[in-house]
Design a protein around this motif. Sequence first.
Motif, PDB file in Angstrom:
ATOM      1  N   ASP A 274       0.817  -1.205   0.000  1.00  0.00           N
ATOM      2  CA  ASP A 274       0.000   0.000   0.000  1.00  0.00           C
ATOM      3  C   ASP A 274       0.850   1.254   0.000  1.00  0.00           C
ATOM      4  OD1 ASP A 274      -2.827   1.225   0.594  1.00  0.00           O
ATOM      5  OD2 ASP A 274      -1.469   2.146   2.080  1.00  0.00           O
ATOM      6  N   ARG A 275       2.034   1.175   0.617  1.00  0.00           N
ATOM      7  CA  ARG A 275       2.890   2.364   0.721  1.00  0.00           C
ATOM      8  C   ARG A 275       4.291   1.954   1.142  1.00  0.00           C
ATOM      9  NH1 ARG A 275      -0.413   4.396   5.944  1.00  0.00           N
ATOM     10  NH2 ARG A 275      -1.972   3.273   4.737  1.00  0.00           N
ATOM     11  N   PHE A 276       5.231   2.858   0.964  1.00  0.00           N
ATOM     12  CA  PHE A 276       6.540   2.752   1.609  1.00  0.00           C
ATOM     13  C   PHE A 276       6.940   4.138   2.082  1.00  0.00           C
ATOM     14  CE2 PHE A 276       7.510   3.350  -2.878  1.00  0.00           C
ATOM     15  CZ  PHE A 276       8.541   4.275  -2.881  1.00  0.00           C
ATOM     16  N   SER A 277       7.709   4.172   3.146  1.00  0.00           N
ATOM     17  CA  SER A 277       8.093   5.453   3.731  1.00  0.00           C
ATOM     18  C   SER A 277       9.566   5.438   4.087  1.00  0.00           C
ATOM     19  CB  SER A 277       7.252   5.770   4.976  1.00  0.00           C
ATOM     20  OG  SER A 277       7.464   4.809   5.989  1.00  0.00           O
ATOM     21  N   GLU A 278      10.181   6.613   3.982  1.00  0.00           N
ATOM     22  CA  GLU A 278      11.620   6.741   4.192  1.00  0.00           C
ATOM     23  C   GLU A 278      11.907   8.131   4.735  1.00  0.00           C
ATOM     24  OE1 GLU A 278      15.503   6.978   1.234  1.00  0.00           O
ATOM     25  OE2 GLU A 278      13.872   5.591   0.757  1.00  0.00           O
ATOM     26  N   LYS A 279      12.709   8.213   5.773  1.00  0.00           N
ATOM     27  CA  LYS A 279      13.092   9.516   6.315  1.00  0.00           C
ATOM     28  C   LYS A 279      14.392   9.957   5.683  1.00  0.00           C
ATOM     29  CE  LYS A 279      13.900  12.206  10.511  1.00  0.00           C
ATOM     30  NZ  LYS A 279      13.979  12.220  11.983  1.00  0.00           N
ATOM     31  N   ASP A 280      14.364  11.137   5.042  1.00  0.00           N
ATOM     32  CA  ASP A 280      15.589  11.674   4.455  1.00  0.00           C
ATOM     33  C   ASP A 280      16.261  12.581   5.476  1.00  0.00           C
ATOM     34  OD1 ASP A 280      14.056  13.994   4.383  1.00  0.00           O
ATOM     35  OD2 ASP A 280      13.735  13.915   2.221  1.00  0.00           O
ATOM     36  N   GLU A 281      16.915  13.648   5.019  1.00  0.00           N
ATOM     37  CA  GLU A 281      17.666  14.487   5.948  1.00  0.00           C
ATOM     38  C   GLU A 281      16.797  15.168   6.994  1.00  0.00           C
ATOM     39  OE1 GLU A 281      16.777  17.295   2.466  1.00  0.00           O
ATOM     40  OE2 GLU A 281      17.060  15.162   2.830  1.00  0.00           O
ATOM     41  N   SER A 282      15.513  15.394   6.692  1.00  0.00           N
ATOM     42  CA  SER A 282      14.711  16.176   7.622  1.00  0.00           C
ATOM     43  C   SER A 282      13.273  15.713   7.775  1.00  0.00           C
ATOM     44  CB  SER A 282      14.707  17.656   7.199  1.00  0.00           C
ATOM     45  OG  SER A 282      14.164  17.805   5.895  1.00  0.00           O
ATOM     46  N   ARG A 283      12.738  14.956   6.789  1.00  0.00           N
ATOM     47  CA  ARG A 283      11.316  14.626   6.853  1.00  0.00           C
ATOM     48  C   ARG A 283      11.062  13.207   6.374  1.00  0.00           C
ATOM     49  NH1 ARG A 283       8.138  19.139   3.601  1.00  0.00           N
ATOM     50  NH2 ARG A 283       9.907  18.917   2.188  1.00  0.00           N
ATOM     51  N   VAL A 284       9.905  12.676   6.785  1.00  0.00           N
ATOM     52  CA  VAL A 284       9.473  11.371   6.303  1.00  0.00           C
ATOM     53  C   VAL A 284       8.666  11.574   5.023  1.00  0.00           C
ATOM     54  CG1 VAL A 284       8.064   9.346   6.774  1.00  0.00           C
ATOM     55  CG2 VAL A 284       9.447  10.359   8.604  1.00  0.00           C
ATOM     56  N   ARG A 285       9.054  10.895   3.979  1.00  0.00           N
ATOM     57  CA  ARG A 285       8.332  10.913   2.712  1.00  0.00           C
ATOM     58  C   ARG A 285       7.619   9.580   2.557  1.00  0.00           C
ATOM     59  NH1 ARG A 285       9.947  14.995  -0.765  1.00  0.00           N
ATOM     60  NH2 ARG A 285      11.671  16.242   0.067  1.00  0.00           N
ATOM     61  N   THR A 286       6.330   9.636   2.321  1.00  0.00           N
ATOM     62  CA  THR A 286       5.533   8.425   2.178  1.00  0.00           C
ATOM     63  C   THR A 286       4.997   8.349   0.762  1.00  0.00           C
ATOM     64  OG1 THR A 286       4.895   8.520   4.513  1.00  0.00           O
ATOM     65  CG2 THR A 286       3.578   7.120   3.065  1.00  0.00           C
ATOM     66  N   THR A 287       5.118   7.188   0.147  1.00  0.00           N
ATOM     67  CA  THR A 287       4.667   6.963  -1.215  1.00  0.00           C
ATOM     68  C   THR A 287       3.578   5.899  -1.210  1.00  0.00           C
ATOM     69  OG1 THR A 287       6.852   7.538  -2.084  1.00  0.00           O
ATOM     70  CG2 THR A 287       5.377   6.307  -3.540  1.00  0.00           C
ATOM     71  N   PHE A 288       2.384   6.264  -1.677  1.00  0.00           N
ATOM     72  CA  PHE A 288       1.237   5.371  -1.725  1.00  0.00           C
ATOM     73  C   PHE A 288       1.104   4.787  -3.130  1.00  0.00           C
ATOM     74  CE2 PHE A 288       0.416   8.153   1.815  1.00  0.00           C
ATOM     75  CZ  PHE A 288      -0.192   7.338   2.763  1.00  0.00           C
ATOM     76  N   LEU A 289       0.860   3.480  -3.202  1.00  0.00           N
ATOM     77  CA  LEU A 289       0.760   2.763  -4.463  1.00  0.00           C
ATOM     78  C   LEU A 289      -0.657   2.207  -4.616  1.00  0.00           C
ATOM     79  CD1 LEU A 289       4.056   0.682  -4.119  1.00  0.00           C
ATOM     80  CD2 LEU A 289       3.803   3.006  -4.985  1.00  0.00           C
ATOM     81  N   SER A 290      -1.231   2.366  -5.806  1.00  0.00           N
ATOM     82  CA  SER A 290      -2.591   1.878  -6.027  1.00  0.00           C
ATOM     83  C   SER A 290      -2.818   1.625  -7.513  1.00  0.00           C
ATOM     84  CB  SER A 290      -3.620   2.878  -5.485  1.00  0.00           C
ATOM     85  OG  SER A 290      -3.487   4.139  -6.131  1.00  0.00           O
ATOM     86  N   ASP A 291      -4.048   1.199  -7.855  1.00  0.00           N
ATOM     87  CA  ASP A 291      -4.449   0.921  -9.238  1.00  0.00           C
ATOM     88  C   ASP A 291      -3.503  -0.089  -9.885  1.00  0.00           C
ATOM     89  OD1 ASP A 291      -5.815   0.991 -11.618  1.00  0.00           O
ATOM     90  OD2 ASP A 291      -4.897   2.860 -12.317  1.00  0.00           O
ATOM     91  N   TYR A 292      -3.363  -1.246  -9.229  1.00  0.00           N
ATOM     92  CA  TYR A 292      -2.500  -2.292  -9.769  1.00  0.00           C
ATOM     93  C   TYR A 292      -3.117  -2.899 -11.025  1.00  0.00           C
ATOM     94  CZ  TYR A 292       0.655  -2.438  -5.745  1.00  0.00           C
ATOM     95  OH  TYR A 292       1.596  -2.133  -4.789  1.00  0.00           O
ATOM     96  N   ARG A 293      -2.266  -3.089 -12.055  1.00  0.00           N
ATOM     97  CA  ARG A 293      -2.711  -3.686 -13.307  1.00  0.00           C
ATOM     98  C   ARG A 293      -1.662  -4.691 -13.789  1.00  0.00           C
ATOM     99  NH1 ARG A 293      -4.296   1.744 -16.798  1.00  0.00           N
ATOM    100  NH2 ARG A 293      -5.368   2.880 -15.108  1.00  0.00           N
TER     101      ARG A 293
END
Length: 498
Positions: free
Chosen positions: A174-193
Amino acid sequence: MSARWPLAVALTLATAPPDVASAGDPRAVLDRAKQATGGARWDGVQTTYTRARLKAGGLEGVVETWADVRRGRYARRYTFGPAKGGDGYDGTTAWTQDDSGQVRLEEGANAREGAADEAYRAALAHWFPERWPASIEDGGERREGDRRFDVVRITPRGGRPFELWVDAASGLVDRFSEKDESRVRTTFLSDYRETDGVRVPFRVRETTGDPKYDAVFTVERVSLGERVEEARFSPPPPPPPDFAIAGGATSTRVPFELLNNHVYVDVRLNGRGPFRLLCDTGGGNIVTPAVAKELGLDVQGALEVRGAGEESQDLGLTRIATVEAGGATLRDQLFNVVSFDELSAVEGVPVQGLVGYEIFKRFVVTIDYPGRQLVLYAPGTFPGDAAGVELPFRFDQHVPEVDGALDGIRGTFWLDTGSRGALSVMGAFAERHGLAKRYGARIEAVTGWGIGGAARSLLARANRLTLGDAVAIDAPVVDISLQERGGSVNQYVAGVVG
């Protein structure tokens, strides 16, 4: 504009249904995910290609991503509103190509770790661990409303931890998240084909928490096994020069004002002005909305920008045909458009914009503080007998950084003429080494002001700051950041030398 987009990642992260994954066994979850998304189909894949439409901050563009899944190499190209550029990893070094075509090797710790994570994902190393070693751990179970997720925590060799959230009901990531130098970036994945015999997400949304600034990618095409030229992954060659000094001279002098310990230069834009711009080695091209209006510029978008303060601001993009400082001219420059109203009130003079990195990366520049002038030298013409010492530096994105030590504690320090103080210490570095207690820092003050508002710190005096092996500053005044957001929460950098 940064090409920090996860399309190669989106191609590789789909997960098995819950009935074939063993709870608490992350390796089993990942191994069985391979079977759920194509099985042996992945074994023969050597390259991947993705093309996607990008929408963010009122702008639209196209992002293309190539990946060498056997070696973890990748490359991206984008067009985005008035901007263009790319980035990549050649198996050894990460690189960025900016709007002007100039290439920068990304050698800062933040960029190196981020590139290692992207290379790991590009190599499909969660299924083929021999391609890129990593620590893989069970991240536990998480719930959001009536949805349940199994979390896998992965730390690639040379990288930083990131989490995968697997939807227990669908078995898809559904998502992956990673903290870089200052913030957490979250990437949501959907509409699988299904495409080329595998299932991949066709919608990707990246966020740092404020939906206003989310980036949304809609995949138009995915292809496995296309031939990719070797040169695609290498840093591109330098572009033709987009700068010159009038009359074919090898140098030019640019007078400046020193106000509030900031360097201001008069700059002509599109033949008009001059405009008073702050000269900041750590900053890109900026003009204010008022200047953009005066010049009749086409300003596009409302992206997020952060600076010294804790708040974010809107940033627009525009192009300026000519930028003139002294006898030097830069052509066809991408500019950010940001309000400096609060900074102008604090400075006591109108701040109409900013220049710095784009000038410093094209010329050799000396800053003569007593004489109040910059001297810009054409590449290869700087006098070899000039007084001074050489201090090796590398780039952390567009900011020069050097190795040094504060009272014997090793760290990395930014060099930034946009910082009015002697040394601003990052909060994470100060906390790790107990600096507030060590220096008896008790006085709290506003020690700076920039994009995002005020910067608050504790004041102290250290014993010695050393930069490289040749520079030492005794008894520097330091401010220890108290910021919870913004540029001063960088976990990779010890401090900013201003």
